[in-house]
Design a protein around this motif. Structure first.
Motif, PDB file in Angstrom:
ATOM      1  N   THR A   1       0.838  -1.205   0.000  1.00  0.00           N
ATOM      2  CA  THR A   1       0.000   0.000   0.000  1.00  0.00           C
ATOM      3  C   THR A   1       0.866   1.245   0.000  1.00  0.00           C
ATOM      4  O   THR A   1       0.598   2.215  -0.719  1.00  0.00           O
ATOM      5  CB  THR A   1      -0.933   0.016   1.226  1.00  0.00           C
ATOM      6  OG1 THR A   1      -1.777  -1.138   1.187  1.00  0.00           O
ATOM      7  CG2 THR A   1      -1.800   1.264   1.242  1.00  0.00           C
ATOM      8  N   ASP A   2       1.936   1.226   0.803  1.00  0.00           N
ATOM      9  CA  ASP A   2       2.850   2.368   0.861  1.00  0.00           C
ATOM     10  C   ASP A   2       3.582   2.557  -0.467  1.00  0.00           C
ATOM     11  O   ASP A   2       3.824   3.690  -0.896  1.00  0.00           O
ATOM     12  CB  ASP A   2       3.873   2.166   1.985  1.00  0.00           C
ATOM     13  CG  ASP A   2       3.238   2.194   3.359  1.00  0.00           C
ATOM     14  OD1 ASP A   2       2.103   2.684   3.481  1.00  0.00           O
ATOM     15  OD2 ASP A   2       3.879   1.711   4.309  1.00  0.00           O
TER      16      ASP A   2
ATOM     17  N   TRP B   1       2.383   1.910  -3.384  1.00  0.00           N
ATOM     18  CA  TRP B   1       1.412   2.564  -4.267  1.00  0.00           C
ATOM     19  C   TRP B   1       1.355   4.067  -3.994  1.00  0.00           C
ATOM     20  O   TRP B   1       1.298   4.877  -4.915  1.00  0.00           O
ATOM     21  CB  TRP B   1       0.038   1.930  -4.087  1.00  0.00           C
ATOM     22  CG  TRP B   1      -1.083   2.674  -4.761  1.00  0.00           C
ATOM     23  CD1 TRP B   1      -2.025   3.459  -4.175  1.00  0.00           C
ATOM     24  CD2 TRP B   1      -1.356   2.727  -6.177  1.00  0.00           C
ATOM     25  NE1 TRP B   1      -2.873   3.999  -5.121  1.00  0.00           N
ATOM     26  CE2 TRP B   1      -2.488   3.566  -6.352  1.00  0.00           C
ATOM     27  CE3 TRP B   1      -0.760   2.171  -7.299  1.00  0.00           C
ATOM     28  CZ2 TRP B   1      -3.019   3.842  -7.607  1.00  0.00           C
ATOM     29  CZ3 TRP B   1      -1.306   2.441  -8.546  1.00  0.00           C
ATOM     30  CH2 TRP B   1      -2.411   3.261  -8.689  1.00  0.00           C
ATOM     31  N   GLN B   2       1.387   4.459  -2.730  1.00  0.00           N
ATOM     32  CA  GLN B   2       1.344   5.880  -2.393  1.00  0.00           C
ATOM     33  C   GLN B   2       2.595   6.587  -2.889  1.00  0.00           C
ATOM     34  O   GLN B   2       2.520   7.718  -3.391  1.00  0.00           O
ATOM     35  CB  GLN B   2       1.193   6.064  -0.878  1.00  0.00           C
ATOM     36  CG  GLN B   2      -0.133   5.583  -0.313  1.00  0.00           C
ATOM     37  CD  GLN B   2      -1.305   6.452  -0.726  1.00  0.00           C
ATOM     38  OE1 GLN B   2      -1.246   7.193  -1.703  1.00  0.00           O
ATOM     39  NE2 GLN B   2      -2.397   6.367  -0.003  1.00  0.00           N
TER      40      GLN B   2
ATOM     41  N   ASN C   1       2.356   7.315  -6.498  1.00  0.00           N
ATOM     42  CA  ASN C   1       1.466   8.417  -6.842  1.00  0.00           C
ATOM     43  C   ASN C   1       2.035   9.800  -6.545  1.00  0.00           C
ATOM     44  O   ASN C   1       1.504  10.792  -7.035  1.00  0.00           O
ATOM     45  CB  ASN C   1       0.113   8.252  -6.125  1.00  0.00           C
ATOM     46  CG  ASN C   1      -0.820   7.324  -6.867  1.00  0.00           C
ATOM     47  OD1 ASN C   1      -1.162   7.545  -8.023  1.00  0.00           O
ATOM     48  ND2 ASN C   1      -1.219   6.248  -6.220  1.00  0.00           N
TER      49      ASN C   1
ATOM     50  N   ALA D   1      -1.836  12.190   1.276  1.00  0.00           N
ATOM     51  CA  ALA D   1      -1.656  10.761   1.025  1.00  0.00           C
ATOM     52  C   ALA D   1      -0.536  10.183   1.895  1.00  0.00           C
ATOM     53  O   ALA D   1      -0.665   9.088   2.452  1.00  0.00           O
ATOM     54  CB  ALA D   1      -1.362  10.520  -0.457  1.00  0.00           C
ATOM     55  N   ILE D   2       0.571  10.918   2.018  1.00  0.00           N
ATOM     56  CA  ILE D   2       1.688  10.454   2.844  1.00  0.00           C
ATOM     57  C   ILE D   2       1.272  10.400   4.320  1.00  0.00           C
ATOM     58  O   ILE D   2       1.579   9.439   5.030  1.00  0.00           O
ATOM     59  CB  ILE D   2       2.917  11.362   2.668  1.00  0.00           C
ATOM     60  CG1 ILE D   2       3.456  11.270   1.233  1.00  0.00           C
ATOM     61  CG2 ILE D   2       4.010  10.996   3.673  1.00  0.00           C
ATOM     62  CD1 ILE D   2       3.904   9.900   0.819  1.00  0.00           C
TER      63      ILE D   2
ATOM     64  N   ALA E   1      -0.916   7.409   4.862  1.00  0.00           N
ATOM     65  CA  ALA E   1      -0.141   6.162   4.837  1.00  0.00           C
ATOM     66  C   ALA E   1       0.660   5.982   6.122  1.00  0.00           C
ATOM     67  O   ALA E   1       0.911   4.852   6.547  1.00  0.00           O
ATOM     68  CB  ALA E   1       0.786   6.153   3.626  1.00  0.00           C
TER      69      ALA E   1
ATOM     70  N   GLU F   1      -6.097   1.524   0.416  1.00  0.00           N
ATOM     71  CA  GLU F   1      -5.655   2.023  -0.879  1.00  0.00           C
ATOM     72  C   GLU F   1      -5.544   0.960  -1.965  1.00  0.00           C
ATOM     73  O   GLU F   1      -5.580   1.289  -3.148  1.00  0.00           O
ATOM     74  CB  GLU F   1      -4.286   2.718  -0.734  1.00  0.00           C
ATOM     75  CG  GLU F   1      -4.233   3.781   0.343  1.00  0.00           C
ATOM     76  CD  GLU F   1      -5.186   4.931   0.093  1.00  0.00           C
ATOM     77  OE1 GLU F   1      -5.499   5.207  -1.062  1.00  0.00           O
ATOM     78  OE2 GLU F   1      -5.643   5.533   1.087  1.00  0.00           O
TER      79      GLU F   1
ATOM     80  N   ASP G   1      -6.943   8.864  -7.528  1.00  0.00           N
ATOM     81  CA  ASP G   1      -5.540   9.282  -7.521  1.00  0.00           C
ATOM     82  C   ASP G   1      -4.859   8.906  -8.833  1.00  0.00           C
ATOM     83  O   ASP G   1      -3.898   9.546  -9.256  1.00  0.00           O
ATOM     84  CB  ASP G   1      -4.793   8.701  -6.324  1.00  0.00           C
ATOM     85  CG  ASP G   1      -4.834   7.176  -6.236  1.00  0.00           C
ATOM     86  OD1 ASP G   1      -5.278   6.525  -7.199  1.00  0.00           O
ATOM     87  OD2 ASP G   1      -4.421   6.633  -5.190  1.00  0.00           O
TER      88      ASP G   1
ATOM     89  N   SER H   1      -8.504   5.424  -4.513  1.00  0.00           N
ATOM     90  CA  SER H   1      -7.295   4.775  -5.013  1.00  0.00           C
ATOM     91  C   SER H   1      -7.632   3.961  -6.257  1.00  0.00           C
ATOM     92  O   SER H   1      -8.530   3.116  -6.232  1.00  0.00           O
ATOM     93  CB  SER H   1      -6.703   3.848  -3.946  1.00  0.00           C
ATOM     94  OG  SER H   1      -5.689   3.043  -4.507  1.00  0.00           O
TER      95      SER H   1
END
Length: 394
Positions: free
Chosen positions: A24-25, A27-28, A31, A134-135, A138, A165, A325, A357
């Motif tokens: 998941t992180d 993916w962030q 982005n 987003a950060i 996360a 996400e 996103d 997401s």
């Protein structure tokens, strides 16, 4: 996500040092990285060493050896790729800082890996509010509500892990079910046993908040029975004890089919919403459902497409904004800035703005409707406004 350090100027330019803790992180991070950013992380290069026989110094010719060495490289980003199957990301670019293993200007690809720190330096486009949000999300462990989900029908099952996400399919099971009665019963028994065993391997019953079993008919209920019955007969097995301790987490719900796209329907089930009322993607699933219902009843109060949504925002008519996103990430800089401003504007005037997401089932569905939509407070006439959904992508 761990934020290991940061230094941001008032205009949003600067650096952040991050470490992904799960897919998941990753993916962030995917982005927030943009073309022109500088990404600095550990990578590996194969170095060929050729030595002069007399001095031992490295030369351009002669016998030598090669070795794979670990180095920290800074590259100026040209292209990024995210693999949804493995949850990994690659960054391709040009080496930006001199290094013993790579000269400035050389092309190199680095992998953004879980637990491996990465520094992202934004000196062209700034860190905007949506990137920072987003950060922060996360980095908030409370927002990472993992859900196990199995969507099935006799002979077919998709075993999924759902976070705020990302929706990842961990395993697909397909079994041919013959028509003859005795053979059918045997094949079904084997299918449910195999699916139950795969679930035990794929899911951490202690860590998950809920485990959703969704199907048309009674397949989900039979699978639940198989999981608990198998665990009950293995009283000395540690994994079986964990399952029995957490059996109340298993929720059986109905859905239209056993295909994975029915997962969004399962997430909208009242019993799931009740268990996960504080979870981001459950709220998003409910709003997306509301959008589709409104679109079916009165298309003048549920709209999609960039130009239509921007026009509605200009009239102050948006009650709820839905945007992915993925759309924001694909957009050229000036259009992304416009989208970020739209999200901020809707929230500033009292509306709700949800950023979905594109790696999540709800976001994939919204992307099929251009990636941007809105539920309006009142109907407006948009017949004279043309919509152009392809002009804003890189």
């Amino acid at each position: 996500m761990k934020v290991l350090g940061k230094a941001l100027e008032k205009d949003g330019r600067g650096w952040m040092r991050l470490a992904a803790e799960d897919t998941t992180d990753v993916w962030q991070i995917y982005n927030v990285i943009r073309q022109g950013d500088i990404v600095k992380t550990k990578t590996f290069r194969r170095i060929t060493k050729e030595r002069d026989d007399s001095s031992g110094a490295v030369t351009a010719s002669g016998g030598g050896s090669s070795e794979r060495v670990s180095v920290v490289l800074a590259v100026t980003v040209e292209k990024t790729e995210y693999d949804s199957t493995t949850g990994t990301m690659n960054v391709a670019g040009i080496v930006a800082e001199e290094n013993s293993a790579a000269r400035v200007g050389a092309h190199h690809t680095v992998e953004i890996a879980i637990t491996r720190p990465v520094t992202i330096i934004k000196h062209i486009e700034p860190w905007d509010s949506q990137m920072l949000e987003a950060i922060a999300r996360a980095a908030d462990i409370k927002s990472k509500a993992d859900v196990g989900a199995v969507v099935l029908e006799p002979g077919r099952a998709s075993i999924c892990l759902v976070t705020g996400e990302v929706t990842s399919v961990r395993q697909r099971i397909e079994t041919s079910i013959p028509r003859k009665s005795q053979a059918t019963d045997n094949a079904l028994d084997k299918f449910y046993r195999n699916t139950a065993a795969a679930i035990v391997r794929a899911f951490d019953f202690d860590a998950l908040r809920v485990i959703i079993l969704a199907s048309p008919g009674f397949a989900a209920e039979r699978l639940r029975h198989t999981i608990i019955d198998t665990a009950s007969r293995q009283t000395d097995d540690k994994a079986a004890k964990v399952i029995l301790k957490n059996k109340s987490k298993i929720i059986v719900v109905k859905c239209a089919s056993g295909h994975v796209h029915s997962l969004n329907e399962a997430l909208r089930a009242p019993e799931v919403r009740a268990r996960l009322a504080d979870v981001k993607f459950v709220r998003e699933a409910a709003v997306l459902d509301e959008f589709f219902v409104a679109l079916g009843k009165d298309s003048s109060k549920a709209i999609y497409g960039r130009n239509h949504v921007l026009a509605a925002a200009g009239l102050g008519a948006i009650r709820t904004l839905l945007i992915t996103d993925g759309l924001m990430g694909r957009s050229i800089a000036v259009i992304r800035k416009e989208y970020v401003g739209l999200v901020e504007h809707v929230r500033a005037v009292g509306g709700e703005a949800l950023v979905y997401s594109s790696a999540h089932e709800t976001g994939r569905q919204l992307d099929q409707f251009t990636g941007i939509a809105a539920i309006l407070s009142y109907a407006i006439d948009l017949d004279d406004i043309e919509d152009d959904d392809d002009s804003d992508q890189e």
